[in-house]
Design an enzyme around this catalytic site. Structure first.
Site, PDB file in Angstrom:
ATOM      1  N   SER A 133       5.473  35.775 -32.416  1.00  0.00           N
ATOM      2  CA  SER A 133       6.591  35.973 -31.493  1.00  0.00           C
ATOM      3  C   SER A 133       6.502  34.991 -30.332  1.00  0.00           C
ATOM      4  O   SER A 133       5.397  34.608 -29.906  1.00  0.00           O
ATOM      5  CB  SER A 133       6.568  37.410 -30.957  1.00  0.00           C
ATOM      6  OG  SER A 133       7.433  37.554 -29.848  1.00  0.00           O
ATOM      7  N   TYR A 158       2.533  44.207 -26.682  1.00  0.00           N
ATOM      8  CA  TYR A 158       3.135  43.633 -27.886  1.00  0.00           C
ATOM      9  C   TYR A 158       2.738  42.171 -28.031  1.00  0.00           C
ATOM     10  O   TYR A 158       2.292  41.730 -29.095  1.00  0.00           O
ATOM     11  CB  TYR A 158       4.653  43.779 -27.824  1.00  0.00           C
ATOM     12  CG  TYR A 158       5.383  43.000 -28.900  1.00  0.00           C
ATOM     13  CD1 TYR A 158       5.328  43.399 -30.237  1.00  0.00           C
ATOM     14  CD2 TYR A 158       6.121  41.854 -28.593  1.00  0.00           C
ATOM     15  CE1 TYR A 158       5.978  42.690 -31.233  1.00  0.00           C
ATOM     16  CE2 TYR A 158       6.780  41.143 -29.575  1.00  0.00           C
ATOM     17  CZ  TYR A 158       6.705  41.561 -30.889  1.00  0.00           C
ATOM     18  OH  TYR A 158       7.347  40.843 -31.874  1.00  0.00           O
TER      19      TYR A 158
END
Length: 340
Positions: A133, A158
């Site tokens: 990501s 995350y």
């Protein structure tokens, strides 16, 4: 399952947004696809079931409903399938939810990945592709974000799990010669998209006559990347397992090194301000949004900007779909799917 002349691919997270589109593309290209998903309730499971219903019409698609954090179930899957290639898209997504349920990220993004890497090592997988990501860039202030920048300051759990996933992949690549490619996605959107993403939330709220929450006072900028561009890049990368770097300058490069390991950004090269995205959505819907301007949320970054030069150099591809093209395609799907 019908046979194919192209190598089979194990796609984890096949009922998810990117996994669904990638599976469709691989099937069209002649691959057998073994899909895996836990179909959890992080967002509406009926959307995931609808995606699966489309995929299961294809004779070369096979599906297993399991949690990859279950080591024994993961090992049984590999013993049955013996996949030559793995694309690992299954993960607990979302920056904001990681503040509420950190245990879900540890289990899904770290424990499950460890089980997959170990099974891939045992079964001598030819290429392991991992969905990372743009969040890994965290507090980085160098723009555009480059794979050659240090990414040592994640600002959400995350992001930390995604960076940890890249490092776990590098260790397996180095120790066991497992070809591993990490792909840093930048704000993916499009038909069948995730309901927790801004475009989906804004479209739903505007059509229902509800206000939209515009965080960071509308000053955020994102490299909004259309799903077809993401999938095209992924298929090209999948066909190119990385080799160890040969030139001395790249041996200590964060994006490569002595192992068969690579990291690529996949992001639209022209970042867009959030307010511009809302304007395009309003124009597409023919409605003006009532905006609630809000401060930044914990874990969010104000800007993402993708340097995709490595991806273009190695695969010849760069994302091309603008929000002026992509948002109307999403809205068309949304109106059709939800009959609004």
């Amino acid at each position: 399952m019908a046979t194919s002349t192209r190598p089979p691919v194990l796609v984890t997270g096949a009922a998810g947004f990117v996994g669904f589109h990638l599976s469709q593309r691989l099937l069209r290209d002649g691959h057998d696809v073994f899909g895996v998903d836990s179909v959890n309730d992080y967002y509406d499971p009926s959307l995931k079931e609808a995606r699966l219903a489309v995929l299961e019409k294809e004779p070369r698609f096979r599906f297993s409903r399991l949690d990859l954090a279950d080591r024994e179930a993961t090992n049984r899957l590999f013993d049955e399938v013996h996949p030559p290639n793995v694309v690992h898209l299954a993960a607990q997504a979302g920056v904001r939810y990681s503040l509420e349920a950190p245990h879900a990220y540890i289990s899904s993004n770290l424990v499950a990945l460890g089980h997959l890497l170990e099974a891939s090592r045992r079964h001598e997988v030819g290429h392991f592709v991992f969905a990372s990501s743009s969040s890994v860039y965290g507090a980085n202030t160098q723009l555009p974000f480059s794979e050659h920048h240090a990414v040592d300051h994640p600002v959400s759990l995350y992001a930390a799990t995604k960076r940890a996933g890249e490092l776990m992949g590098h260790s397996y690549s180095h120790l066991f010669d497992l070809p591993f490619t990490g792909l840093r996605f930048f704000t993916v959107y499009g038909p069948w998209g995730r309901p927790d993403m801004a475009l989906f939330l804004f479209t739903k709220a505007i059509l229902e006559g509800q206000p939209i929450d515009v965080y960071n006072y509308g000053e955020s900028t994102r490299a909004f990347t259309y799903i077809d561009d993401i999938v095209e890049a992924m298929t090209r990368v999948l066909a190119r397992p990385p080799a160890p770097a040969l030139d001395i300058e790249r041996l200590s490069d964060p994006a490569s090194g002595l192992a068969p390991f690579r990291v690529y950004n996949i992001g639209q090269p022209e970042p867009v301000k959030l307010t511009r995205m809302i304007e395009v959505l309003e124009s597409t819907l023919g409605r003006v949004a009532e905006r609630r301007v809000m401060p930044p949320q914990p874990g969010d970054v104000s800007i993402t900007s993708a340097d995709g030069s490595d991806l273009e150099r190695d695969t010849g591809f760069r994302p091309r779909v603008s929000i002026e093209e992509g948002i109307p395609r999403f809205v068309e799907w949304y109106r059709s799917f939800y009959r609004v």
